[in-house]
Design a protein around this motif. Structure first.
Motif, PDB file in Angstrom:
ATOM      1  N   HIS A  82      10.181   1.667 -69.062  1.00  0.00           N
ATOM      2  CA  HIS A  82      10.889   2.099 -67.850  1.00  0.00           C
ATOM      3  C   HIS A  82      10.691   3.585 -67.600  1.00  0.00           C
ATOM      4  O   HIS A  82      11.131   4.409 -68.399  1.00  0.00           O
ATOM      5  N   ALA A  83      10.063   3.937 -66.485  1.00  0.00           N
ATOM      6  CA  ALA A  83       9.909   5.344 -66.095  1.00  0.00           C
ATOM      7  C   ALA A  83       9.398   5.375 -64.668  1.00  0.00           C
ATOM      8  O   ALA A  83       8.666   4.469 -64.250  1.00  0.00           O
ATOM      9  N   GLY A  84       9.794   6.404 -63.921  1.00  0.00           N
ATOM     10  CA  GLY A  84       9.265   6.550 -62.565  1.00  0.00           C
ATOM     11  C   GLY A  84       7.777   6.850 -62.603  1.00  0.00           C
ATOM     12  O   GLY A  84       6.979   6.188 -61.956  1.00  0.00           O
ATOM     13  N   ALA A  85       7.405   7.884 -63.367  1.00  0.00           N
ATOM     14  CA  ALA A  85       5.994   8.229 -63.516  1.00  0.00           C
ATOM     15  C   ALA A  85       5.747   8.629 -64.950  1.00  0.00           C
ATOM     16  O   ALA A  85       6.566   9.308 -65.575  1.00  0.00           O
TER      17      ALA A  85
ATOM     18  N   MET B 113      15.696   4.847 -52.132  1.00  0.00           N
ATOM     19  CA  MET B 113      16.773   5.035 -53.108  1.00  0.00           C
ATOM     20  C   MET B 113      17.598   6.288 -52.802  1.00  0.00           C
ATOM     21  O   MET B 113      17.100   7.233 -52.222  1.00  0.00           O
TER      22      MET B 113
ATOM     23  N   SER C 168       4.252   5.001 -62.009  1.00  0.00           N
ATOM     24  CA  SER C 168       2.969   5.660 -61.768  1.00  0.00           C
ATOM     25  C   SER C 168       2.376   6.084 -63.094  1.00  0.00           C
ATOM     26  O   SER C 168       3.099   6.469 -64.016  1.00  0.00           O
TER      27      SER C 168
ATOM     28  N   LYS D 241       9.087  -3.741 -61.265  1.00  0.00           N
ATOM     29  CA  LYS D 241       9.137  -2.350 -60.815  1.00  0.00           C
ATOM     30  C   LYS D 241       7.858  -1.691 -61.269  1.00  0.00           C
ATOM     31  O   LYS D 241       7.121  -2.223 -62.109  1.00  0.00           O
ATOM     32  N   ARG D 242       7.596  -0.534 -60.684  1.00  0.00           N
ATOM     33  CA  ARG D 242       6.326   0.128 -60.892  1.00  0.00           C
ATOM     34  C   ARG D 242       6.541   1.493 -61.531  1.00  0.00           C
ATOM     35  O   ARG D 242       7.522   2.174 -61.235  1.00  0.00           O
TER      36      ARG D 242
ATOM     37  N   THR E 100      17.529   4.522 -62.777  1.00  0.00           N
ATOM     38  CA  THR E 100      17.213   3.439 -61.839  1.00  0.00           C
ATOM     39  C   THR E 100      15.755   2.988 -61.955  1.00  0.00           C
ATOM     40  O   THR E 100      15.369   1.995 -61.330  1.00  0.00           O
ATOM     41  N   ALA E 101      14.944   3.702 -62.764  1.00  0.00           N
ATOM     42  CA  ALA E 101      13.581   3.215 -63.032  1.00  0.00           C
ATOM     43  C   ALA E 101      13.621   1.880 -63.765  1.00  0.00           C
ATOM     44  O   ALA E 101      12.604   1.207 -63.876  1.00  0.00           O
ATOM     45  N   ARG E 102      14.788   1.481 -64.267  1.00  0.00           N
ATOM     46  CA  ARG E 102      14.915   0.145 -64.849  1.00  0.00           C
ATOM     47  C   ARG E 102      14.674  -0.942 -63.810  1.00  0.00           C
ATOM     48  O   ARG E 102      14.295  -2.056 -64.145  1.00  0.00           O
ATOM     49  N   PHE E 103      14.957  -0.633 -62.547  1.00  0.00           N
ATOM     50  CA  PHE E 103      14.817  -1.669 -61.526  1.00  0.00           C
ATOM     51  C   PHE E 103      14.187  -1.187 -60.222  1.00  0.00           C
ATOM     52  O   PHE E 103      14.069  -1.957 -59.284  1.00  0.00           O
ATOM     53  N   SER E 104      13.789   0.088 -60.158  1.00  0.00           N
ATOM     54  CA  SER E 104      13.137   0.503 -58.912  1.00  0.00           C
ATOM     55  C   SER E 104      11.903   1.344 -59.173  1.00  0.00           C
ATOM     56  O   SER E 104      11.582   1.680 -60.309  1.00  0.00           O
ATOM     57  N   SER E 105      11.199   1.660 -58.126  1.00  0.00           N
ATOM     58  CA  SER E 105       9.813   2.112 -58.199  1.00  0.00           C
ATOM     59  C   SER E 105       9.612   3.413 -57.432  1.00  0.00           C
ATOM     60  O   SER E 105      10.447   3.781 -56.605  1.00  0.00           O
ATOM     61  N   PRO E 106       8.503   4.090 -57.684  1.00  0.00           N
ATOM     62  CA  PRO E 106       8.170   5.259 -56.876  1.00  0.00           C
ATOM     63  C   PRO E 106       8.082   4.882 -55.391  1.00  0.00           C
ATOM     64  O   PRO E 106       7.763   3.736 -55.071  1.00  0.00           O
TER      65      PRO E 106
ATOM     66  N   LEU F  67      11.507  -6.598 -64.633  1.00  0.00           N
ATOM     67  CA  LEU F  67      12.815  -6.104 -65.040  1.00  0.00           C
ATOM     68  C   LEU F  67      13.191  -6.779 -66.361  1.00  0.00           C
ATOM     69  O   LEU F  67      12.683  -7.840 -66.701  1.00  0.00           O
TER      70      LEU F  67
ATOM     71  N   LEU G  15      10.624   9.583 -56.862  1.00  0.00           N
ATOM     72  CA  LEU G  15      10.704   8.670 -58.001  1.00  0.00           C
ATOM     73  C   LEU G  15      12.150   8.286 -58.278  1.00  0.00           C
ATOM     74  O   LEU G  15      13.062   9.041 -57.964  1.00  0.00           O
TER      75      LEU G  15
END
Lengths: 438, 438
Positions: B354-357, B241, A401, A398-399, B384-390, A133, B379
């Motif tokens: 920062h990105a989900g995928a 989420m 894909s 965070k991850r 929220t991709a700043r702090f969470s993940s797929p 983060l 995703l």
């Protein structure tokens, strides 16, 4: 005044066991509607008025006034000075603990927190990129529950994850600072620190103000106001779990000196009156011996009033048929701290499914884990170990894909995607896949 | 009726850019107070009356009546029959997609989800045990947004994690079942399935009823009632989420056929009117070409009304100074889906934080990832991709710290723990450590 610590004596063989057990375990996380409303108002006010609102609440709730919020920032020099002011023994203990916590979390990152990828036969690349983060906020309680160890346990995993900015908030009622807390912030490498607290500090971190930077995630324990504020800002920022009262469960086969077990139960009970200490043991004579040690040791404890109330109201010494049954009951409780005080702890460990941390063998007192064994002491409470985990490096990562479909891959994947997309009535999805077909 | 899709045209060189950009991105997750109250009432009612309450709400909201809740359970035979009833092409597509999703999540588990431990010099054992949750609930929306792919994306990671019981709920308004959804449940290995939905289904899973078993975690998308219910039961059970509207951001260097990019923007916009599709590109002529393709292709799209409104209200085509700036803006947005539609995607990927995928290269349309590339399509949205993940295997696992302090280790750790515990005023902790000293 004389105190008595009389934990409930239960036996799984009793007809009333299920009823009594359920009653002992009952604890409701329900929050007070009045607190909820006040917190909602504070959050809205800080969002609207920023620094000015934070200053007003800090003056009102903490009795701490300042001309501007910048005056409530602790400089790095001040953190270092606090560290330098400590007796050598405390400085060394903080550094020793920090080093062990760091080594453990580095191993955790290596084991479970690195990016990975693979290519399949047609050249398509698949994986996940794991990144830290950008900025996190750490809430550190002030006043009577100001714990420097919590500073280490929150800041070090963030640091190991690679978070470049760690913002600490800690209330200092009437301006009284805790040198150990400030020193811990220095040792743990906190980036900036502000002497603010309560819902107003959570709001400042979640929304950002002119002086306090907006963070991506807020971790750390706090009182009912802090917990309510964290729950409200969840979604806009990440949060860790909302902690309930602390708990210890000791599974004993009767081979550990009973005074050790009695003191381990105390070490949880002394946290607060709602803390829960439970012993599960198949040996009735051993349970009697532990109760005798409780009676003998209690008068020596400075926090005996809290210990007596916690053990009497919420504690339990439970006689089980055997160790297997004790393990099964432990799984139903899913305790925060689980001591396997046995000569043969590895025999029982595989039977233990749900716990925040498992302490194996008589030498592994929970207090060693609380301070310096290495693993995190921020653990899931109130049975949430059924679905959640200790605070860790993963909480500050965070991850994303990663997908790179090759031209060849787009041919096979495209056909399948189009069939499923048409089946869902999403023609745009189907056409996007079909356009990549030759 | 003719539809026009007119995404905002912005340029980072304009003085008004920051203002216009902020306005375009603005989306508020604020929930309706009336919905909140109704959801609170439904949750309380299901907690109090169990099956009977769930039956009543299902009759009222879904127009589906039954004598008892058991009658709303779908048998495994019924799931299999739904699968068998499908055309061969759909059966094969479901199985192909399921296989790829499984392989990917098995790799994920191996990379980031295994237990680990080490011993330090004095024989102390430290590590974490990673175990699956016991029982999870998967919410699958019914009606117009009934997506079989979501069944695969939620159930398969749970299965790979080793969760022994996966309970699916899916509303079937007026009793109308979606064969593809039921077939997906069969393919994904769902344990039990109930045709219930809304806040009442979330309540049934969180509290348990006579018929619906209580779960440890609830995942899956849903409408505002479902989202509000999940947020309320969070803490008692785990949740994933809370999803906002879906988003795509395309970073284009101008080398991809513009019709591909136009269709990729459509494939997000067709989800719903609040979905957001954004193109970032340093080439003004290419942006014009994409707009021409949007105009040309729109009339062919069955969901053109939704696409036109989504693109016009929330879409944007943004001219940037260069690709580096486009990457920086992408990081500010932290999009759910990020396509790097470039001849040289690996040049830009390291700049994307920062990105989900992240979909690399022109062949990697988001729709391939939505269905069958392998990675999860659940995703983080709304930044929220700043702090969470797929969604992943890790969402269906939890960790327990393992600590076994050796007799030698207890000597060094005990001294440090005692110093820090006395410093915090926790004498029970200190004494517990000291008792293990020789």
């Amino acid at each position: 005044m004389e105190f008595v610590a009389a934990p409930a004596r239960l036996s799984t063989a009793d007809a009333a066991f299920e009823h009594d057990f359920a009653q002992r375990l009952h604890w409701s996380a329900d929050t007070d509607a009045a607190i909820e409303q006040r917190v909602a108002d504070i959050l809205a006010d800080v969002q609207a008025r920023g620094d000015a609102a934070v200053l007003e609440y800090t003056a009102r709730f903490d009795g701490l006034s300042a001309d501007n919020l910048a005056a409530l920032e602790l400089s790095k020099d001040e953190l270092k000075a606090a560290f330098d002011s400590l007796p050598a023994q405390q400085r060394e203990a903080l550094e020793f603990a920090a080093r062990r916590v760091r080594v453990y979390h580095e191993a955790q990152k290596k084991a479970n927190g690195e990016s990975w990828s693979y290519r399949d036969e047609d050249g398509t690349l698949l994986g996940q990129k794991v990144t830290p983060l950008d900025r996190v906020g750490i809430y550190v309680p002030g006043g009577k529950a100001a714990y420097p160890s919590s500073v280490l346990m929150n800041a070090i995993p963030a640091h190991v994850a690679g978070v470049p900015e760690i913002i600490m908030v800690v209330p200092t009622p009437k301006g009284e600072k805790n040198a150990l807390v400030l020193a811990a912030a220095y040792v743990a490498g906190v980036t900036r620190a502000f002497t603010i607290g309560g819902a107003q500090a959570v709001a400042a971190l979640a929304y950002g103000t002119a002086t306090v930077p907006k963070v991506d995630k807020i971790t750390g324990p706090g009182n009912a106001y802090v917990a309510s504020a964290k729950k409200r800002v969840f979604g806009m920022v990440g949060i860790d779990m909302i902690a309930g009262p602390s708990e210890i469960l000791v599974l004993a086969d009767g081979t550990t000196p009973p005074e050790w077990v009695a003191m381990d139960l105390f070490s949880q009970a002394e946290h607060d009156e709602l803390a829960q200490s439970i012993l599960l043991c198949p040996d009735a004579a051993y349970i009697d011996a532990v109760q005798r040690e409780i009676d003998r040791l209690l008068p020596e404890m400075p926090r005996k009033a809290i210990i007596a109330k916690s053990l009497t109201d919420r504690g339990a010494l439970i006689l089980t048929r055997d160790m297997e049954e004790a393990c099964a009951i432990s799984n139903r409780i899913a305790p925060e701290h689980l001591e396997v005080s046995s000569r043969d702890p590895h025999k029982w460990e595989p039977l233990l499914k749900h716990a925040g941390a498992i302490f194996l063998g008589a030498y592994t007192s929970e207090s060693l884990g609380d301070y310096c064994a290495g693993p995190n002491h921020v653990l899931p409470t109130s049975g949430t170990a059924r679905f959640s985990s200790p605070l860790g490096v993963y909480d500050f990562q965070k991850r994303s894909s990663i997908i790179e479909v090759s031209e060849a891959g787009a041919q096979t994947l495209g056909k399948t995607a189009a069939v499923l997309a048409y089946g869902e009535g999403l023609q745009g999805h189907a056409r996007a896949a079909e356009m990549r077909l030759k």
